[in-house]
Design an enzyme around this catalytic site. Sequence first.
Site, PDB file in Angstrom:
ATOM      1  N   ILE A 178       0.823  -1.201   0.000  1.00 19.38           N
ATOM      2  CA  ILE A 178       0.000   0.000   0.000  1.00 19.38           C
ATOM      3  C   ILE A 178       0.865   1.262   0.000  1.00 19.38           C
ATOM      4  O   ILE A 178       0.590   2.221  -0.732  1.00 19.38           O
ATOM      5  CB  ILE A 178      -0.950   0.016   1.212  1.00 19.38           C
ATOM      6  CG1 ILE A 178      -1.884  -1.206   1.177  1.00 19.38           C
ATOM      7  CG2 ILE A 178      -1.784   1.302   1.236  1.00 19.38           C
ATOM      8  CD1 ILE A 178      -2.789  -1.281  -0.037  1.00 19.38           C
ATOM      9  N   CYS A 202      -9.801  -2.780   1.906  1.00 17.45           N
ATOM     10  CA  CYS A 202     -10.008  -2.712   0.461  1.00 17.45           C
ATOM     11  C   CYS A 202     -11.418  -3.158   0.072  1.00 17.45           C
ATOM     12  O   CYS A 202     -12.109  -2.469  -0.697  1.00 17.45           O
ATOM     13  CB  CYS A 202      -8.952  -3.552  -0.263  1.00 17.45           C
ATOM     14  SG  CYS A 202      -8.820  -5.262   0.298  1.00 17.45           S
ATOM     15  N   ASN A 203     -11.864  -4.292   0.592  1.00 15.05           N
ATOM     16  CA  ASN A 203     -13.203  -4.768   0.272  1.00 15.05           C
ATOM     17  C   ASN A 203     -14.278  -3.801   0.731  1.00 15.05           C
ATOM     18  O   ASN A 203     -15.236  -3.515   0.012  1.00 15.05           O
ATOM     19  CB  ASN A 203     -13.442  -6.138   0.909  1.00 15.05           C
ATOM     20  CG  ASN A 203     -13.034  -7.279   0.011  1.00 15.05           C
ATOM     21  OD1 ASN A 203     -13.313  -7.261  -1.174  1.00 15.05           O
ATOM     22  ND2 ASN A 203     -12.366  -8.270   0.564  1.00 15.05           N
ATOM     23  N   GLN A 209      -7.441  -5.137  -4.863  1.00 11.33           N
ATOM     24  CA  GLN A 209      -7.144  -4.950  -3.445  1.00 11.33           C
ATOM     25  C   GLN A 209      -5.898  -4.123  -3.164  1.00 11.33           C
ATOM     26  O   GLN A 209      -5.796  -3.489  -2.112  1.00 11.33           O
ATOM     27  CB  GLN A 209      -7.040  -6.312  -2.743  1.00 11.33           C
ATOM     28  CG  GLN A 209      -5.717  -7.043  -2.883  1.00 11.33           C
ATOM     29  CD  GLN A 209      -5.587  -7.833  -4.166  1.00 11.33           C
ATOM     30  OE1 GLN A 209      -6.482  -7.821  -5.007  1.00 11.33           O
ATOM     31  NE2 GLN A 209      -4.478  -8.532  -4.321  1.00 11.33           N
TER      32      GLN A 209
END
EC number: 1.2.1.59
Length: 345
Positions: free
Chosen positions: A14, A144-145, A303
């Site tokens: 990330i 992310c989801n 993701q």
Amino acid sequence: MAKVKVGVAGYGVIGQRLADGVALQEDMELVGVADVAPTLSIRALRERGMPYALYTALPEKKGDLEAAGIPVSGTLEDLVQKVDVMLDATSAGVGAKNKELYTKYGKKAIFQGGEKNDVADVFFHGYANYEKGLDAQFLKLTSCNTTGLIRAVDCIDRKAGVEKVAITIIRRVADPGDYHRGLTNALQVDKAPSHQAVDLMTIMPHVNATGILVHTPVTHGHIITIVMTPKKDISADEALKYFDDHPRIRVVSLDEGFLGNASLFRYARDLGNPRGDMYEIALWKDTVVKSEGDIMFAINIPQESVTIPESIDGIRAVMGMQKDRIEATNTTNKYLGIGKWKDLS
């Protein structure tokens, strides 16, 4: 107007994407990134010519970095003192420790979804509750989801209201390049409700949500199926139009060749996107169907990159750069190049 100065703690999956995203924002300045060791990401940064200044998160590890030929500009504490806001993309639990440093110097910080909710003042999403993040000191992003899920639910909620949602998450088991979860040939089900459903209700308390999560032995992207009950009766075509109008939702179809997560990852690479990233979630128009009053559809979650736009929205909120959520998200989108395909249609 002076640019907002930003630092990134943790230069992993990330963190490196956060650094690249901030560097694209013309009203922000990326001061530097911090990490602990000469990881492959840091070695790649060196081979790219060190476009970002590197600070060591652990001063005692400075020698390891320099031994690998990686120049060090100072310590994490030095970086914190130079910035207005820190984006913390460190491993779960490390951000909570780093918070002590941010507090010491009165700096704002935005934590990623892996940290516990109590690390921050506000659990944040750029579209769903931007206003709550205005001028806050500490924000925490959704996972992310959850980030992609909320985009889709908020999109319909603002047009027709949403009473409840039921979700099934088909979750990739690990990121590309990860080995720590081992080699597997199995699916695994978690206990319901999934944390994504609970987190959605934290951000959008007026929506009743529940969900099931299934781990799958793949690495590129999650797929979520959603059964949504709008408060106002809408057709599948109306829902599809609302989705298509959203800047961070890309409507795709099977007929176009978007057969699943792998198709989207390959398409992103063919576009020349760095690391094969896409900031938008994809929504298959072939899956948008109506069952009595419910709308059902499926989305793909990239993701590794999906939370980057919302993280940058968070900078805009805590620094009060834009007071209006649409102005803020549109500015982020412009600098990230989100929605370019719409100009070609």
